[in-house]
Design a protein around this motif. Structure first.
Motif, PDB file in Angstrom:
ATOM      1  N   ARG A 139       0.795  -1.041  -0.068  1.00 10.31           N
ATOM      2  CA  ARG A 139      -0.318   0.250  -0.330  1.00 10.31           C
ATOM      3  C   ARG A 139       1.403   1.065  -0.481  1.00 10.31           C
ATOM      4  O   ARG A 139       1.577   0.801   0.230  1.00 10.31           O
ATOM      5  CB  ARG A 139      -1.034   0.117   1.201  1.00 10.31           C
ATOM      6  CG  ARG A 139      -0.758   0.372   2.923  1.00 10.31           C
ATOM      7  CD  ARG A 139      -1.363  -0.221   3.534  1.00 10.31           C
ATOM      8  NE  ARG A 139      -0.447   0.268   5.339  1.00 10.31           N
ATOM      9  CZ  ARG A 139      -0.291   0.445   6.211  1.00 10.31           C
ATOM     10  NH1 ARG A 139      -1.843  -0.700   5.838  1.00 10.31           N
ATOM     11  NH2 ARG A 139      -0.592   0.301   7.226  1.00 10.31           N
ATOM     12  N   SER A 146      -3.840   6.444   2.886  1.00  8.53           N
ATOM     13  CA  SER A 146      -3.132   5.241   2.984  1.00  8.53           C
ATOM     14  C   SER A 146      -4.188   4.407   1.369  1.00  8.53           C
ATOM     15  O   SER A 146      -5.772   4.649   1.080  1.00  8.53           O
ATOM     16  CB  SER A 146      -3.835   4.169   3.651  1.00  8.53           C
ATOM     17  OG  SER A 146      -2.321   4.373   4.575  1.00  8.53           O
ATOM     18  N   GLU A 148      -4.329   0.688  -1.018  1.00  9.25           N
ATOM     19  CA  GLU A 148      -3.939   0.127  -1.389  1.00  9.25           C
ATOM     20  C   GLU A 148      -3.485  -0.019  -3.047  1.00  9.25           C
ATOM     21  O   GLU A 148      -4.046   0.195  -3.346  1.00  9.25           O
ATOM     22  CB  GLU A 148      -5.266  -0.891  -0.936  1.00  9.25           C
ATOM     23  CG  GLU A 148      -5.405  -1.178   0.283  1.00  9.25           C
ATOM     24  CD  GLU A 148      -4.467  -1.491   1.322  1.00  9.25           C
ATOM     25  OE1 GLU A 148      -4.211  -2.259   0.673  1.00  9.25           O
ATOM     26  OE2 GLU A 148      -4.507  -0.980   2.217  1.00  9.25           O
ATOM     27  N   SER A 151      -4.220  -6.185  -6.200  1.00  6.84           N
ATOM     28  CA  SER A 151      -3.080  -7.890  -6.184  1.00  6.84           C
ATOM     29  C   SER A 151      -3.165  -8.350  -7.048  1.00  6.84           C
ATOM     30  O   SER A 151      -4.389  -8.625  -7.806  1.00  6.84           O
ATOM     31  CB  SER A 151      -4.035  -8.304  -5.069  1.00  6.84           C
ATOM     32  OG  SER A 151      -3.584  -8.996  -4.450  1.00  6.84           O
TER      33      SER A 151
END
Lengths: 340, 533
Positions: A139, A146, A148, A151
């Protein structure tokens, strides 16, 4: 997490996927079978890869083809000394939304599944540090917010070992975040002959995705389910503990060249890479041989050498070889009285 | 039909082999080391005179070694996880065996079984252990079968017994020379001593009881000899007295004296005439015993009828009395006389009028003890002024005291030591002198002064070199009760309070007789009256 033992069919499927990935990379990078196998292993273990080699050996081409083989998003960052962290992570820009102006986060090139950090040691430490959080926690935090990363997320970095002028060696903390550091060796004449004949204008063959949708996730799950027995875990632990020069188990011929040994993160990485290696070999469990195969790539860049090692030309991989020779995988040898 | 190999059975088999191998190796090493040590120890023991004969009980040692090997094998056997790893590697199972010990391998079981069926476990090493055990056996066997020279030396205890036997032989020889033991009996006793010595040389056990028995036999023989001498002496004296008085003689007594003289072997010491007379007496006694006649008293006429001259008989009686008396005197001097024998001798001497103050009679002890010339207790001399025995181990009372003899004790412990004022004398030391200067120990003979109390109680003894251990006894005899103690206390008080030049105290361990240190000192006696004032 599913802890049941993989069935032969599941192992076969995962191995097939890994093999396809490896073979796809091997078609791009000729004559580097071990290198591409270790890259496939590192990716299956969801680890970051640092490729070190002379220019022109195909490092960048390997990473570019990898994203195509995986069918994942690709981002490339060419590291230069004037590169800023926001150039990597992205930053907030002022935009007018609904008649109101406000800062909106504009993702940088880091927001991709497969990020090529080309010549990573040319960036300043400040910019290199921007990768720390991304590589470990997947992240990015900008202005206290923040974000992310997608993935899966891989960083595949390259660096040139001979150009030291205007470079910033990677700090140990960042090196530790790479699961493996792979040396890209030069190829032989026969491989060069093939390259000359098959690559027009240096163009690599077009790569297509070798993994269907969801196959990569299944591969990750399979890697997680590979068993690590107590004996193998003990071997990993003893190997990492022996790399500590202050430890009693450190061999003398290693201790004299080391300042600091490998971290517990190295032990975790060793087990993870061993899992992927076992899967590539078609086994549901890690064996000592798996650990010994991946140990040089996982441990070498984590050892901090003493000046004596530099003076005598001892490399980190030499020390890992000595560790592997000194640490008995089983721990308790058969006593005298039986013929081994 | 062979059962399929499972992980558990494979590990168990490997464990068993490992333990067997360790136990065998350990036992064989221990056996070899033990054999070498045992051979060395037995060899050294033989050098020192101990002879060990191989015994079947030594086999118990093998059992002990085997138990030690088994115990060591249990401790050294690797853990099951390690054994599983070894089985895994030998079966090339790539971790499946280790995995099977932790969880069910399910569909991988068949692959594992095929690997285990082809498993070859390591073999127990037998050749080297057997070679070691063979070497150990050869060593012990060599010790048992190679004849070694017999032991030339005896053990320390046996050496002491050997010394005691030599002493016993010496005593036998001395007894023969002193006529206290007949030669034939001495030969028999010496043979017993020789037999015991031969047993010692052979290494056979000889105990102290054997030596004691030998000495006791010698003492009994000597006692019997002395008894004969005493009886013969008494009979001879009686006969001589009867002859002198002209009275009739007892024939039985004559026969007895002939027998005793023969028994004591005195005939060779007599003159030929007296030997013939003694033989005639023996023949007469023999013929009377054979005829069974009752022996009547023999008067002078009867003696003449028998061809015996009364004058010769008187000389014979006197000679036998003298010879028997000599033997008894020797025994008395050695302190070997038993009370009955002593009484015999005493009666004899009293009859001769040799008791009652004559010089020389006082060296015989008394059987009953008490006062008198036989009194072994210290005496001060008889009332008419003649010296007595002199008291405590000092010899005769009229003998000169001589302090020039060297003491047999270690005099190196005698040393002068300067004490600080007020420092008491350590308990283990006894004060010998208090001097103002460095002591100059030297020999100084003491003039005989009689040691009587005529000069005043205690004064005579003050000038004597009396051994420290005798001081109390001297003071008890020559001073008033308690006076000596008060004197010592006063002297100590004076010494502790003295200020000025430090006196020197010549100190020595308690009980040490120091004859070389003079007790004459002007310093003490010059200072002491001043302090008293």
């Amino acid at each position: 997490m599913d802890s049941t033992l993989l069935t032969p069919a599941e192992v076969a499927r995962a191995r097939d996927a890994l093999t396809r990935l490896r073979d796809g990379m091997a078609r791009v990078l000729l004559g580097q079978d071990e290198l591409v196998s270790l890259v496939a292993i590192a990716l299956a273990a969801r680890g970051h890869v640092l490729l070190e080699g002379l220019p022109g050996l195909g490092k960048t081409e390997l990473v570019k083809s990898l994203s195509k083989l995986l069918g994942l998003g690709f981002g490339r960052i060419q590291f230069t000394p004037d590169l800023l962290p926001s150039d990597v992570t992205g930053g907030a820009v002022l935009e007018e939304v609904g008649g109101h102006k406000r800062f909106v986060f504009q993702p940088g090139p880091l927001f991709a599944n497969c990020v090529l950090a080309d010549e990573i040691n040319r960036a300043s430490p400040k910019t290199q540090s921007a990768l720390l959080e991304a590589m470990q926690e997947r992240r990015v935090t900008v202005l206290g917010e923040s974000h992310e990363l997608p993935s899966p997320f891989f960083v595949l970095a390259t660096q040139n070992p001979i150009e030291l002028e205007g470079t910033y060696p990677l700090p140990e903390a960042q090196l530790d975040r790479f699961l493996v550091k792979l040396d890209v060796p030069p190829v032989g004449a026969d491989v060069l002959t093939r390259i000359v004949r098959e690559r027009h204008r240096g163009q690599a063959p077009e790569s297509t995705a070798v993994l269907a949708g969801g196959e990569l996730d299944a591969l990750f799950v399979a890697v997680d389910r590979v068993a690590v027995t107590e004996g193998v875990a003990g071997y990993v632990a003893r190997l990492v503990a022996a790399s500590d020069p202050r430890g009693a188990s450190c061999p003398d011929d290693v201790r004299s060249f080391l300042r600091y040994g490998a971290s517990p993160r190295a032990a975790i990485g060793l087990a993870e890479a061993g899992r992927a290696c076992a899967l590539l070999a078609g086994r549901p469990n890690v064996d000592f041989d798996d650990v010994q195969r991946v140990a040089p790539s996982v441990l070498a860049h984590r050892l901090v050498l003493d000046h004596a090692a530099r003076l005598e030309g001892v490399t980190a991989k030499d020390l890992v070889s000595r560790l592997l020779a000194a640490v008995d995988p089983i721990g308790q040898a058969l006593p005298k009285g039986v013929r081994a | 039909m062979r059962h399929p190999t499972t992980t558990t059975t494979a590990i168990t088999r490997l464990r068993r082999r490992v333990r067997t191998g360790i136990a065998l190796a350990t036992t064989s090493r221990l056996a070899l080391v033990t054999a070498v040590l045992a051979v060395a120890a037995v060899g050294v023991a033989r050098v020192f005179g101990f002879v060990f004969a191989p015994s079947p009980s030594w086999a118990i040692g093998l059992l002990v070694l085997a138990l030690a090997g088994g115990w060591h094998a249990r401790r050294r056997t690797p853990l099951d996880s390690s054994l599983a790893a070894h089985v895994d590697r030998r079966a090339s199972a790539a971790g499946l065996v280790m995995l099977a010990t932790e969880r069910d391998v399910g569909p991988w079981r068949e692959a594992l079984r095929s690997r285990l069926d082809a498993l070859e476990l390591p073999a127990v090493e037998v050749a080297r252990p057997l070679a070691r055990i063979g070497a150990a056996t050869a060593l012990v066997a060599g010790l048992a079968f190679v004849p070694l020279p017999p032991a030339t030396r005896t053990a320390p205890r046996q050496i002491a017994i050997q010394a005691a036997l030599e002493k016993a032989r010496e005593e036998i020889r001395s007894s023969v020379e002193a006529d206290q033991l007949r030669p034939e009996e001495a030969v028999a006793l010496a043979k017993r001593a020789s037999d015991l010595e031969e047993r010692l040389v052979r290494g056979d056990p000889v105990v102290w009881a054997d030596v004691d028995s030998l000495n006791e036999a010698r003492r009994q023989q000597e006692a019997a000899e002395r008894g004969d001498a005493a009886r013969m002496t008494a009979s001879a004296a009686s006969i001589a007295a009867d002859l002198a008085a002209g009275e009739s003689l007892d024939a039985n007594e004559l026969a007895e004296i002939a027998r005793l003289a023969a028994s004591l072997g005195l005939q060779p010491e007599l003159s030929p005439e007296l030997q013939s007379l003694l033989e005639a007496l023996a023949r007469h006694a023999e013929s009377s015993r054979e005829s069974g006649r009752t022996q009547s008293p023999l008067d002078m006429q009867a003696l003449k009828d028998l061809g015996i001259d009364p004058a010769d008989l008187a000389r014979l009686a006197e000679a036998l009395r003298a010879m028997g008396g000599t033997r008894l005197r020797h025994a008395a001097r050695d302190g070997d006389l038993a009370p009955p024998e002593l009484d015999e001798l005493r009666k004899l001497l009293e009859r001769e009028g040799r008791l009652g103050g004559e010089p020389g009679a006082g060296d015989l002890p008394s059987a009953q003890g008490g006062d008198g010339p036989f009194d072994p207790t210290p005496g001060e001399g008889d009332p008419n002024g003649r010296p007595g025995r002199g008291g405590i181990s000092r010899g005769r009372g009229d003998a000169a005291l001589d302090g020039t003899n060297d003491t047999e004790l270690d005099t190196s412990t005698l040393r002068p030591e300067r004490l600080t004022p007020g420092q008491p004398i350590p308990d283990k030391w006894e004060e010998l002198r208090v001097l103002r200067a460095e002591p100059t120990p030297g020999a100084r003979p003491i003039e005989p002064g009689g040691g009587t109390a005529g000069d005043g109680a205690g004064r005579a003894t003050f000038h004597r070199d009396v051994a420290p251990r005798h001081r109390d006894a001297v003071q008890r005899f020559f001073t008033d009760s308690g006076r000596g103690r008060n004197r010592r206390l006063r002297r100590r008080r004076w010494r502790d309070n003295t200020v000025g030049p430090r006196p020197l105290f010549l100190l020595g361990p308690s009980g040490l007789p120091d004859r070389r240190v003079t007790r004459r000192s002007s310093g003490l006696r010059a200072q002491e009256p001043q302090k008293r004032r």
